[in-house]
Enzyme design. Structure first.
Site, PDB file in Angstrom:
ATOM      1  N   TYR A 190     -18.346   6.149 -41.939  1.00 25.35           N
ATOM      2  CA  TYR A 190     -17.893   7.230 -40.376  1.00 25.35           C
ATOM      3  C   TYR A 190     -17.474   6.299 -39.060  1.00 25.35           C
ATOM      4  CZ  TYR A 190     -19.834   9.316 -35.857  1.00 25.35           C
ATOM      5  OH  TYR A 190     -20.145   9.579 -34.285  1.00 25.35           O
ATOM      6  N   LYS A 222     -27.277  16.979 -38.510  1.00 25.68           N
ATOM      7  CA  LYS A 222     -26.066  17.719 -39.311  1.00 25.68           C
ATOM      8  C   LYS A 222     -27.093  19.069 -39.888  1.00 25.68           C
ATOM      9  CE  LYS A 222     -23.100  14.563 -37.252  1.00 25.68           C
ATOM     10  NZ  LYS A 222     -22.717  15.254 -36.830  1.00 25.68           N
TER      11      LYS A 222
END
Ligand SMILES: Cc1ncc(COP(=O)(O)O)c(C=O)c1O
Length: 371
Positions: A94, A192
């Site tokens: 990421y 998330k």
């Protein structure tokens, strides 16, 4: 009277408190605690955090420390490198993780060694490593959905004295449990799918090692990267339905492959359970489902933007794992300069599949008609 009050108060420190009053956990809004209780100050601990830590720890099979965001959790791990040696970081991690590591390396706080997909898959990164180093990687990776053999990597790291850390945000503990495959630490952005409603940020680090667990707690307390009790309550509320949502989102994502296959070359579609993926066997071995994220690569930026503009059910926004479907071109972000300009990451929500299917078909027709 005073004794009764103390008794009542001590209940407030019981992470089982939710079970005493009803199905929902108690939201502790105390910044300080009466002397004689097992906590002194709310930057060190909070009963509502403990409830979430028990839940996430149970799901991953270790001891959990929760943080204010996924990046807060990742920082506590990267900070653990400082007194150690080199951070081996997967190149396809990421962008926030890469930027944090690069920043700390630039200011001389850690020694960084970027690991390519090939070096990680073939395990040959290990030849440059020394005992005490740390390996950090994602499986599946964001946004390319690359998979790595967690059991094999954990084994080689253990044999060479490295600590291995897996960011398992895209998988969730419902689809993959890295600690049971031998990883030392698993990290999650709770922002998330585990919270799942795009209304809160949070992070978690889970390990079986009590010493590491104490280190993560110490870092959280001293750096102050603490979540609010209210945010933790929201995450706990989302967590109650996470398994159902992850299942639905995975089904929607998997179904979308067969729409994309009609319009794009299969090699331009990334998904762990892609039927012709070279890592399909690995996916089936270490994951029980493919998850809710699919990335597709259009020929160029203009085609990808036409596709995004034509979508009606998918919001054009960043992030993933929420109840609503989102899509975006990843190359727009800082740290994603190396990502193909036509790569679109789709995060599938829990909407009825037929609505998403119709939307994808019309957006693909619109985007490709003009290319
Ligand atoms: C794989 C992964 N790890 C970590 C993070 C960082 O999490 P947060 O935004 O909660 O800080 C993200 C955010 O998108 C992510 O996708």
């Amino acid at each position: 009277m005073a004794a009764d009050r103390d008794k009542e108060t001590s209940k407030g420190f019981d992470s089982e408190i939710g079970h005493l009053y009803g199905p929902n956990p108690y939201i502790s809004l105390n910044s300080t605690y009466f002397r004689g209780q097992r906590s002194v100050y709310a930057r060190d601990t909070n009963p509502t955090w403990e409830y979430l830590e028990a839940e996430v720890g149970r799901l991953e099979g270790g001891r959990c420390t929760v943080f204010a965001s996924g990046m807060g959790a990742i920082s506590s791990i990267v900070a653990a490198v400082e007194g150690r040696k080199t951070l081996f970081l997967a190149e396809d991690s990421y962008n926030g993780t890469r930027r944090l590591a690069q920043y700390l390396s630039d200011i001389g706080r850690l020694h960084l060694n970027m690991v390519t997909q090939k070096q990680l898959s073939s395990l040959c990164f290990i030849t440059d490593a020394s005992p005490g180093d740390i390996l950090f990687y994602e499986s599946p990776s964001n946004p390319h959905l690359n998979l790595y053999d967690i059991a094999a990597i954990s084994r080689v790291c253990r044999d060479h004295g490295l600590m291995s850390v897996v960011d398992s945000t895209l998988a969730t503990p419902f689809l993959q449990r890295p600690l049971s495959l031998g990883a030392d630490v698993v990290v999650h952005s709770l922002t998330k799918a585990l919270s799942g409603h795009s209304d809160v940020l949070g992070g978690a680090v889970v390990t079986k090692d009590p010493e590491l667990d104490s280190l993560f707690r110490l870092r959280r307390s001293l750096l102050g990267a603490i979540p609010s009790a209210w945010d933790v309550y929201l995450i706990l509320r989302g967590l109650k339905t996470a398994e159902l949502r992850v299942d639905r989102a995975s089904k929607n994502a998997y179904s979308s492959l067969f729409v994309f296959f009609k319009y794009l070359d299969p090699s331009r579609i990334y998904y762990p359970y892609h039927p012709s993926s070279p890592t399909l066997e690995l996916a089936m071995r270490q994951m029980t489902g493919g998850g809710g994220v699919v990335s597709v690569v259009f020929e160029d930026e203009a085609t990808a933007e036409r596709f995004l503009d034509a979508l009606r059910q998918f919001h054009k926004a960043t992030s993933l794992g929420g109840v609503e479907s989102l899509a975006e071109r990843r190359a727009i972000h800082k740290g994603e300069e190396g990502t193909h300009p036509g790569l679109v990451r789709l995060s599938f929500g829990i909407e009825p599949w037929d609505l998403l299917e119709q939307d994808l078909v019309q957006a693909l027709e619109t985007a490709l008609r003009q290319s």
